[in-house]
Design an enzyme around this catalytic site. Structure first.
Site, PDB file in Angstrom:
ATOM      1  N   HIS A  11       1.553   7.370  -8.518  1.00 64.22           N
ATOM      2  CA  HIS A  11       0.606   6.397  -7.954  1.00 64.22           C
ATOM      3  C   HIS A  11       1.055   5.989  -6.553  1.00 64.22           C
ATOM      4  O   HIS A  11       1.873   5.094  -6.372  1.00 64.22           O
ATOM      5  CB  HIS A  11       0.515   5.165  -8.884  1.00 64.22           C
ATOM      6  CG  HIS A  11      -0.584   4.218  -8.526  1.00 64.22           C
ATOM      7  ND1 HIS A  11      -1.489   3.739  -9.455  1.00 64.22           N
ATOM      8  CD2 HIS A  11      -0.951   3.647  -7.351  1.00 64.22           C
ATOM      9  CE1 HIS A  11      -2.345   2.922  -8.872  1.00 64.22           C
ATOM     10  NE2 HIS A  11      -2.035   2.843  -7.580  1.00 64.22           N
ATOM     11  N   ASP A  15      -3.217   6.129   2.527  1.00 66.50           N
ATOM     12  CA  ASP A  15      -3.464   5.198   3.642  1.00 66.50           C
ATOM     13  C   ASP A  15      -2.553   3.972   3.594  1.00 66.50           C
ATOM     14  O   ASP A  15      -2.423   3.272   4.601  1.00 66.50           O
ATOM     15  CB  ASP A  15      -4.951   4.789   3.727  1.00 66.50           C
ATOM     16  CG  ASP A  15      -5.521   4.259   2.433  1.00 66.50           C
ATOM     17  OD1 ASP A  15      -4.873   4.385   1.377  1.00 66.50           O
ATOM     18  OD2 ASP A  15      -6.641   3.704   2.458  1.00 66.50           O
ATOM     19  N   GLY A 169      -9.662  -0.258  -5.051  1.00 68.48           N
ATOM     20  CA  GLY A 169     -10.172  -1.386  -4.278  1.00 68.48           C
ATOM     21  C   GLY A 169     -10.203  -2.645  -5.131  1.00 68.48           C
ATOM     22  O   GLY A 169      -9.718  -2.642  -6.266  1.00 68.48           O
ATOM     23  N   HIS A 196      -7.629   2.288 -11.732  1.00 68.71           N
ATOM     24  CA  HIS A 196      -6.976   0.998 -11.457  1.00 68.71           C
ATOM     25  C   HIS A 196      -7.634  -0.061 -12.347  1.00 68.71           C
ATOM     26  O   HIS A 196      -8.847  -0.274 -12.244  1.00 68.71           O
ATOM     27  CB  HIS A 196      -7.238   0.559 -10.010  1.00 68.71           C
ATOM     28  CG  HIS A 196      -6.352   1.173  -8.985  1.00 68.71           C
ATOM     29  ND1 HIS A 196      -6.568   2.436  -8.482  1.00 68.71           N
ATOM     30  CD2 HIS A 196      -5.266   0.684  -8.329  1.00 68.71           C
ATOM     31  CE1 HIS A 196      -5.637   2.691  -7.574  1.00 68.71           C
ATOM     32  NE2 HIS A 196      -4.834   1.649  -7.459  1.00 68.71           N
ATOM     33  N   GLU A 199      -5.195  -5.235 -12.988  1.00 69.38           N
ATOM     34  CA  GLU A 199      -4.262  -5.567 -11.899  1.00 69.38           C
ATOM     35  C   GLU A 199      -4.574  -6.968 -11.385  1.00 69.38           C
ATOM     36  O   GLU A 199      -3.724  -7.854 -11.424  1.00 69.38           O
ATOM     37  CB  GLU A 199      -4.410  -4.533 -10.760  1.00 69.38           C
ATOM     38  CG  GLU A 199      -3.533  -4.818  -9.551  1.00 69.38           C
ATOM     39  CD  GLU A 199      -3.861  -3.911  -8.360  1.00 69.38           C
ATOM     40  OE1 GLU A 199      -4.941  -3.286  -8.344  1.00 69.38           O
ATOM     41  OE2 GLU A 199      -3.017  -3.856  -7.428  1.00 69.38           O
ATOM     42  N   ASP A 277       2.940   2.470  -5.241  1.00 66.70           N
ATOM     43  CA  ASP A 277       1.587   2.052  -4.855  1.00 66.70           C
ATOM     44  C   ASP A 277       1.356   2.352  -3.369  1.00 66.70           C
ATOM     45  O   ASP A 277       0.574   3.219  -3.029  1.00 66.70           O
ATOM     46  CB  ASP A 277       1.326   0.571  -5.162  1.00 66.70           C
ATOM     47  CG  ASP A 277      -0.147   0.268  -5.405  1.00 66.70           C
ATOM     48  OD1 ASP A 277      -0.937   1.225  -5.530  1.00 66.70           O
ATOM     49  OD2 ASP A 277      -0.507  -0.927  -5.482  1.00 66.70           O
TER      50      ASP A 277
HETATM   51  O1  LIG Z   1      -3.080  -1.635  -5.769  1.00 66.68           O
HETATM   52  C1  LIG Z   1      -4.219  -1.346  -5.389  1.00 66.68           C
HETATM   53  N1  LIG Z   1      -5.288  -1.739  -6.117  1.00 66.68           N
HETATM   54  C2  LIG Z   1      -6.547  -1.431  -5.787  1.00 66.68           C
HETATM   55  N2  LIG Z   1      -6.849  -0.754  -4.684  1.00 66.68           N
HETATM   56  C3  LIG Z   1      -5.826  -0.360  -3.903  1.00 66.68           C
HETATM   57  C4  LIG Z   1      -4.503  -0.624  -4.206  1.00 66.68           C
HETATM   58  N3  LIG Z   1      -3.728  -0.116  -3.222  1.00 66.68           N
HETATM   59  C5  LIG Z   1      -4.565   0.465  -2.354  1.00 66.68           C
HETATM   60  N4  LIG Z   1      -5.829   0.306  -2.761  1.00 66.68           N
HETATM   61  C6  LIG Z   1      -7.054   0.727  -2.077  1.00 66.68           C
HETATM   62  C7  LIG Z   1      -6.985   0.498  -0.586  1.00 66.68           C
HETATM   63  C8  LIG Z   1      -7.078   1.857  -0.001  1.00 66.68           C
HETATM   64  O2  LIG Z   1      -7.794   1.863   1.229  1.00 66.68           O
HETATM   65  C9  LIG Z   1      -7.776   2.654  -1.066  1.00 66.68           C
HETATM   66  C10 LIG Z   1      -7.616   4.140  -1.016  1.00 66.68           C
HETATM   67  O3  LIG Z   1      -6.290   4.544  -0.965  1.00 66.68           O
HETATM   68  O4  LIG Z   1      -7.232   2.109  -2.266  1.00 66.68           O
HETATM   69 ZN   LIG Z   2      -3.003   1.552  -6.301  1.00 66.99          ZN
END
Ligand SMILES: O=c1[nH]cnc2c1ncn2[C@H]1C[C@H](O)[C@@H](CO)O1
Ligand SMILES: [Zn+2]
EC number: 3.5.4.4
Length: 329
Positions: A11, A15, A169, A196, A199, A277
């Site tokens: 995971h 970006d 997201g 996801h 969380e 992450d």
């Molecule tokens: O931990 C996360 N939870 C939900 N969305 C996330 C997390 N870390 C990054 N993202 C989102 C922001 C990024 O722009 C997108 C794609 O990698 O995924």
């Molecule tokens: Zn994530």
């Protein structure tokens, strides 16, 4: 010691893991406007602030890296560098995730985006003893049609670099049903499914991700500790949890490392894996993350080996790759 041990990461967002200096380099090369060309200032913007109070606040760190991830060359370079960094701490295998539709702002097609990222993987695989696959993310802030589009466009790369689909997201309660059609389609095509969930919202989202979306793995899943039905479905079906403690401390999904359920879940026989992450946003790598967990829970050698083997079994890689990975421990 930990740095030398073989590692697997399931995971990690592309970006969220861009080298800050690379943001500056690409901005200069491609004439992209960014707030500063000074490294400390860029670091300040992309790394999570000390007073971050939620996932939504955390997600604001992704705007700047995505500005410089709009060309084939930048996507190739950023992917290569992520794997170079990972290999330097002895990662042997990594599943990299990204949301293709965040990289179309300058006209790249989803195919071009995925191809460029695969080019970066191939280059790293030739140079370092590391392998990687891709997970395509559908943003929950986008529409069902957007998610279906990603599934359709990614289809031709299945098992040629792409292995799975994800929803990412900001997390609202009850998101699963909204995206059922897209995830059903993905599964039909042969994508593996990780979601996801649990969380920034309740464990009910995990239950729904498993029941409605047939998730095989869950990103985070903290919320199951408060929802027995969710906990039981995860445990009884060997659903894998991709856990990321530092990110959870930063987004306030947990109040501290001590409060993180990683080790408790592991001891109770859940399939848990440890991940970063976002290496840049969270300001960590997998070695420092193992150190964080070790300093609170005292991970034994046997624990480490068990965790590594759970990660191997939980990859979406082919059997040859899994066998190759088992030989490192
Ligand atoms: O931990 C996360 N939870 C939900 N969305 C996330 C997390 N870390 C990054 N993202 C989102 C922001 C990024 O722009 C997108 C794609 O990698 O995924
Ligand atoms: Zn994530």
């Amino acid at each position: 010691m930990l740095k030398k041990l073989p590692k697997i990461e399931l995971h990690c967002h592309l970006d969220g893991s861009v080298r800050p200096q690379t943001i500056i380099d690409i901005a200069k090369e491609e004439n992209i406007e960014i707030p500063s060309h000074e490294l400390p200032e860029i670091e300040n913007i992309v790394k999570v602030p000390f007073n971050c109070d939620s996932l939504v606040e955390y997600l604001k760190r992704f705007d700047l890296p995505n500005r410089v991830m709009q060309s084939k060359e930048s996507l190739r370079r950023i992917t290569f560098e992520l794997l170079e960094d990972a290999s330097s701490e002895n990662l042997k295998y990594m599943e990299i995730r990204f949301a293709p539709l965040l990289h179309t702002l300058n006209g790249l097609s989803v195919s071009e985006i995925i191809e460029s990222i695969i080019d970066g993987i191939k280059e790293a695989e030739e140079k370092y003893p590391i392998k990687a696959n891709l997970i395509l993310g559908c943003m929950r802030t986008m529409t069902l049609d957007d998610a279906i589009y990603v599934v359709e466009e990614g289809k031709k790369f299945l098992n040629k670099g792409v292995v799975a689909i994800d929803l990412c997201g900001a997390e609202n309660e009850g998101f699963a049903i909204e995206f059922k059609e897209a995830i059903d389609l993905a599964r039909e095509y042969g994508y593996r499914v990780t979601i996801h969930a649990g969380e920034a919202a309740s464990g009910v989202n995990v239950l729904e991700a498993v029941e409605i979306l047939k998730a095989e793995r869950i990103g985070h899943g903290i919320g199951i500790r408060d929802v027995k039905e969710a906990y039981d479905i995860v445990k009884n079906n060997n659903i894998v949890l991709e856990m990321c403690p530092t990110s959870n401390v930063q987004t306030k999904a947990v109040s501290s490392y001590e409060d993180h359920p990683f080790y408790k879940f592991y001891k109770d026989g859940l399939k848990v894996t440890l991940n970063t992450d976002n290496r840049t946003v969270s300001n960590i790598n997998l070695t420092s993350e193992f150190n964080n967990v070790d300093s609170v829970f005292e991970i034994s050698e046997e624990d480490y080996k068990n965790l590594y083997l759970v990660s191997v079994d939980s990859t979406f890689a082919d059997d040859n790759t899994k066998q190759w990975l088992r030989e490192f421990i």
